[in-house]
Design a protein around this motif. Sequence first.
Motif, PDB file in Angstrom:
ATOM      1  N   TYR A   1       0.823  -1.204   0.000  1.00 26.12           N
ATOM      2  CA  TYR A   1       0.000   0.000   0.000  1.00 26.12           C
ATOM      3  C   TYR A   1       0.859   1.255   0.000  1.00 26.12           C
ATOM      4  O   TYR A   1       1.415   1.640   1.017  1.00 26.12           O
ATOM      5  N   PHE A   2       0.961   1.870  -1.146  1.00 19.50           N
ATOM      6  CA  PHE A   2       1.693   3.126  -1.274  1.00 19.50           C
ATOM      7  C   PHE A   2       0.706   4.275  -1.164  1.00 19.50           C
ATOM      8  O   PHE A   2      -0.471   4.131  -1.451  1.00 19.50           O
ATOM      9  N   ASP A   3       1.184   5.398  -0.747  1.00 16.98           N
ATOM     10  CA  ASP A   3       0.309   6.570  -0.716  1.00 16.98           C
ATOM     11  C   ASP A   3       1.136   7.802  -0.994  1.00 16.98           C
ATOM     12  O   ASP A   3       2.081   8.118  -0.267  1.00 16.98           O
ATOM     13  N   TRP A   4       0.754   8.501  -2.053  1.00 11.07           N
ATOM     14  CA  TRP A   4       1.473   9.714  -2.445  1.00 11.07           C
ATOM     15  C   TRP A   4       0.583  10.942  -2.260  1.00 11.07           C
ATOM     16  O   TRP A   4       0.833  11.986  -2.840  1.00 11.07           O
ATOM     17  N   SER A   5      -0.455  10.800  -1.448  1.00 10.66           N
ATOM     18  CA  SER A   5      -1.408  11.905  -1.301  1.00 10.66           C
ATOM     19  C   SER A   5      -0.758  13.132  -0.683  1.00 10.66           C
ATOM     20  O   SER A   5       0.105  13.027   0.193  1.00 10.66           O
ATOM     21  N   GLU A   6      -1.231  14.278  -1.127  1.00  9.60           N
ATOM     22  CA  GLU A   6      -0.883  15.538  -0.482  1.00  9.60           C
ATOM     23  C   GLU A   6      -1.922  15.808   0.598  1.00  9.60           C
ATOM     24  O   GLU A   6      -3.064  15.360   0.494  1.00  9.60           O
ATOM     25  N   PRO A   7      -1.554  16.569   1.643  1.00 12.88           N
ATOM     26  CA  PRO A   7      -2.581  16.986   2.601  1.00 12.88           C
ATOM     27  C   PRO A   7      -3.649  17.831   1.905  1.00 12.88           C
ATOM     28  O   PRO A   7      -3.374  18.461   0.893  1.00 12.88           O
ATOM     29  N   LEU A   8      -4.861  17.816   2.466  1.00 12.96           N
ATOM     30  CA  LEU A   8      -5.971  18.566   1.857  1.00 12.96           C
ATOM     31  C   LEU A   8      -5.970  20.028   2.284  1.00 12.96           C
ATOM     32  O   LEU A   8      -6.997  20.693   2.148  1.00 12.96           O
ATOM     33  N   ALA A   9      -4.897  20.506   2.839  1.00 12.58           N
ATOM     34  CA  ALA A   9      -4.811  21.903   3.249  1.00 12.58           C
ATOM     35  C   ALA A   9      -3.412  22.414   2.935  1.00 12.58           C
ATOM     36  O   ALA A   9      -2.438  21.662   3.032  1.00 12.58           O
TER      37      ALA A   9
END
Length: 224
Positions: A12-20
């Motif tokens: 499980y990779f995650d490259w998400s940016e914060p939503l703020a």
Amino acid sequence: MTVVWATDEADYFDWSEPLAAGRIVQDDRIAPRVGWSAVVRKGQVLTIVDVGGNQSGDFLCYSAADTVERYSVPDTLAAQRNAYLVEGSVLMSNEGNPLMTIVGNEIDRQDTIGGACSKESNTLRYGHHTLFHHACRENFLREGAKHGLGPRDLVSNINWFMNVPVEADGTLGIVDGMSAPGKRVALRAEMDVLAVISNCPQVNNPCNDFNPTPLRAIITEADA
Ligand SMILES: [Zn+2]
């Protein structure tokens, strides 16, 4: 039913940016089936990422200054006059004060009615053989103990990314999620809050798609 244990975190990779926008002050991966807690200072934003998809993040929050003031489902639902949490929803305390506001949300609605799983409720619903399944109540107790909280401090919670539809006749369900890998929700703290998450271990109903996966918690602070 085949239970696939997400034991290999590297799946499980995650490259998400914060939503703020702003500076990242904390960025934690929450392994499947475990708890997490942190103090989010007033004005900071907590982004929670559903890394693997359809993963319930059971959530409680308290005033960091005095944990007797804590999240209240009835105050929150009454204040917004809606059964679902959506962008703009304000998480209200038992003393009628805003704790956090949802400032970003990538699924249509979030649940605060379905409650948290426990060993006790698992045995009632799914049979005595589930007694030794780890559950959200145990995660909440373990994380809460780090901050002086005990069983009497556990109240009804929020289930981020869990789908609890309220039917036309008022019937509640727990059904396959509306979330997906990388979906996010963001909460701005309206006071200094203690946030507690149980990455739900439940494998007896579809709330985690029968496959507990990681979450991620990112705290950001606006640039001065
Ligand atoms: Zn749970």
